[in-house]
Design a protein around this motif. Structure first.
Motif, mmCIF file in Angstrom:
data_model
loop_
_atom_site.group_PDB
_atom_site.id
_atom_site.type_symbol
_atom_site.label_atom_id
_atom_site.label_comp_id
_atom_site.label_asym_id
_atom_site.label_seq_id
_atom_site.Cartn_x
_atom_site.Cartn_y
_atom_site.Cartn_z
ATOM 1 N N ASN A 132 43.249 50.675 50.039
ATOM 2 C CA ASN A 132 43.373 51.155 49.149
ATOM 3 C C ASN A 132 43.597 50.475 47.898
ATOM 4 N N VAL A 133 44.700 49.563 47.802
ATOM 5 C CA VAL A 133 44.909 48.498 46.732
ATOM 6 C C VAL A 133 43.572 47.671 46.220
ATOM 7 N N ILE A 134 42.970 47.405 47.457
ATOM 8 C CA ILE A 134 41.506 46.535 47.090
ATOM 9 C C ILE A 134 40.699 47.506 46.271
ATOM 10 N N GLU A 135 40.651 48.872 46.848
ATOM 11 C CA GLU A 135 39.492 49.767 46.312
ATOM 12 C C GLU A 135 39.864 50.267 44.773
ATOM 13 N N ILE A 136 41.238 50.166 44.628
ATOM 14 C CA ILE A 136 41.619 50.294 43.367
ATOM 15 C C ILE A 136 41.243 49.286 42.166
ATOM 16 N N PHE A 137 41.437 47.872 42.743
ATOM 17 C CA PHE A 137 41.133 46.841 41.891
ATOM 18 C C PHE A 137 39.435 46.742 41.674
ATOM 19 N N ILE A 138 38.726 47.158 42.632
ATOM 20 C CA ILE A 138 37.331 47.315 42.359
ATOM 21 C C ILE A 138 36.992 48.116 41.514
ATOM 22 N N CYS A 139 37.783 49.334 41.075
ATOM 23 C CA CYS A 139 37.546 50.183 40.238
ATOM 24 C C CYS A 139 38.018 49.685 38.470
ATOM 25 N N GLN A 140 38.507 48.576 38.591
ATOM 26 C CA GLN A 140 39.001 47.982 37.289
ATOM 27 C C GLN A 140 37.762 47.271 36.478
ATOM 28 N N PRO A 141 37.911 46.910 35.293
ATOM 29 C CA PRO A 141 37.075 45.909 34.698
ATOM 30 C C PRO A 141 36.939 44.834 35.327
ATOM 31 N N ASP A 142 35.981 44.052 35.264
ATOM 32 C CA ASP A 142 35.685 42.998 36.316
ATOM 33 C C ASP A 142 35.636 43.296 37.588
ATOM 34 N N GLY A 143 35.878 44.394 38.082
ATOM 35 C CA GLY A 143 35.914 44.956 39.475
ATOM 36 C C GLY A 143 34.788 44.078 40.410
ATOM 37 N N ASN A 144 33.538 43.753 39.762
ATOM 38 C CA ASN A 144 32.620 43.183 40.721
ATOM 39 C C ASN A 144 32.989 41.871 41.112
ATOM 40 N N GLU A 145 33.550 41.133 40.116
ATOM 41 C CA GLU A 145 34.049 39.780 40.238
ATOM 42 C C GLU A 145 35.342 39.563 41.182
ATOM 43 N N LEU A 146 36.041 40.751 41.068
ATOM 44 C CA LEU A 146 37.308 40.805 42.047
ATOM 45 C C LEU A 146 36.774 41.024 43.426
ATOM 46 N N ALA A 147 35.813 41.671 43.467
ATOM 47 C CA ALA A 147 35.222 42.118 44.752
ATOM 48 C C ALA A 147 34.788 40.777 45.592
ATOM 49 N N ILE A 148 34.201 40.130 44.949
ATOM 50 C CA ILE A 148 33.643 38.722 45.385
ATOM 51 C C ILE A 148 34.813 37.901 45.494
ATOM 52 N N GLN A 149 35.883 37.821 44.949
ATOM 53 C CA GLN A 149 37.350 37.133 45.072
ATOM 54 C C GLN A 149 37.760 37.711 46.678
#
Lengths: 251, 251
Positions: free
Chosen positions: B179-196
């Protein structure tokens, strides 16, 4: 003694057995109140065999901990030592083990709800005020006092009145709440905040019931407690002080 | 149905009995992921009978809740409804009740440690970034991504590799982490965070194991989930939007 590695969690099949029948405990946290004090108070109150230890060089020790943070609790039994991490699970375990978690599931849940409300207030204070960017800290502290802290006091006072304004019985929730009040009294304007707490008599009674209990008053009179209090008072001005400065290991 | 007052906690002597043998649940939280999603996922996964409800006028409802905040869980049995409050105690109760809390005390403590680490990351993001003063938010978000989020990823990846990089088994800790990962993917730069996140394969495997589980994938495909996701994406830009705007009650 067979020491487990601190960085990795144990895979010992007897870990639950060690947790259920410990001989003694070793707490590792910085030499301030913040996230260590509720464990210390429970251990002192229960008359447990325990040691209070502080890192001498946190920057070196940091990467040897599971989440690069403290507190950590070491649970000793016979020739083994088991490590558990993160403040709330450690407090929940000690509360269960030492008898601060109520008589049934509903009481446990209520206690953990009050605990959560008080812990959250403290972590909001940390993230939104103490560790915020220097240019907004004082503005955030003012907002925090006027809004979040005032709301917390009002809500807790109401529930304590519901419970008969009896200073509650000593549980994890009471100790955590007393510790949080104790920490705010250490902040700038602490005297004013103390008056605000005193104006909510049911809440203040919890603080007094915990801190004036003979066992906890005794622990509060010792030199190591006074050093924790003194360091806590310095945190607002320089929150990184206790990390940056190498300090003497207490035990 | 005998409704308990929401503002005050129940004094029903049978409260623990209601908690142990519930017929159904009613969750009350805002129409975003944040502190509601882990409960929703556990309830959906367990096939429990539950309702997802949102306040229609939060400013009016706020002072009728125990701590002026959500989530709240209503536990129904026969003609009674019991209210419990605060995210972590609610999640702990549901995890215990629905079987997401491991097989013994040590497993429970480990699960709650990972849960605590992930929950703390999210609450730090809220207090230090989302709800911070507008003039420092972007600066704080950059620091958060470079320092706190990166550290969290590194530490969790290490523990998941320790556990055999198996995407773990479904527990409260896995669901919270996903859920926490899912929430960060919803943030600005979420695509970059997803790669991280993807660059830490054991961590990404937890995310995929949870979100692609047939029961949870099914729940993710429904309209009400998509609305939650959409609202979560709007939070960074306007964190007060879901509070300020009156919204339709879903149930």
């Amino acid at each position: 003694m067979s020491l487990v590695q601190t960085l990795h969690f144990s895979k010992d099949a007897n870990a639950s057995e060690i947790m259920a029948h410990p001989d003694s405990f070793r707490l590792r946290y910085f030499q301030i109140f913040t996230l260590g004090q509720t464990c210390r108070d429970m251990l002192a109150f229960a008359g447990a065999k325990w040691e209070d230890t502080y890192p001498s060089d946190w920057m070196a020790e940091k990467t040897t901990t599971p989440f690069e943070c403290l507190p950590i609790l070491y649970i000793r039994k016979d020739n083994k030592e088991l490590m558990i991490s993160e403040c709330t699970p450690i407090e929940h375990y000690l509360a269960r083990q030492l008898g601060f978690l109520g008589k049934n599931q509903y009481e446990e849940t209520l206690i953990m709800s009050f605990h959560s409300s008080s812990s959250s207030l403290l972590s909001t204070f940390g993230n939104f005020v103490v560790w915020n960017q220097p240019e907004v800290r004082d503005k955030c502290y003012n907002y925090f006092k006027q809004s979040l802290l005032t709301r917390w006091i009002t809500n807790h006072e109401m529930h304590l009145v519901d419970n008969g304004s009896n200073g509650h019985y000593i549980t994890l929730a009471d100790i955590k709440t007393a510790n949080v009040i104790e920490i705010f009294i250490c902040q700038p304007d602490g005297n004013e905040l103390a008056i605000q707490f005193q104006n909510s008599p049911a809440l203040w009674k919890v603080y007094e019931t915990v801190t004036k209990h003979p066992l906890l008053a005794d622990w509060r009179s010792c030199e190591s407690f006074k050093k924790l209090e003194q360091n806590t008072k310095l945190c607002y001005k320089d929150p990184r002080a206790y990390v940056r400065r190498p300090r003497v290991v207490a035990n």
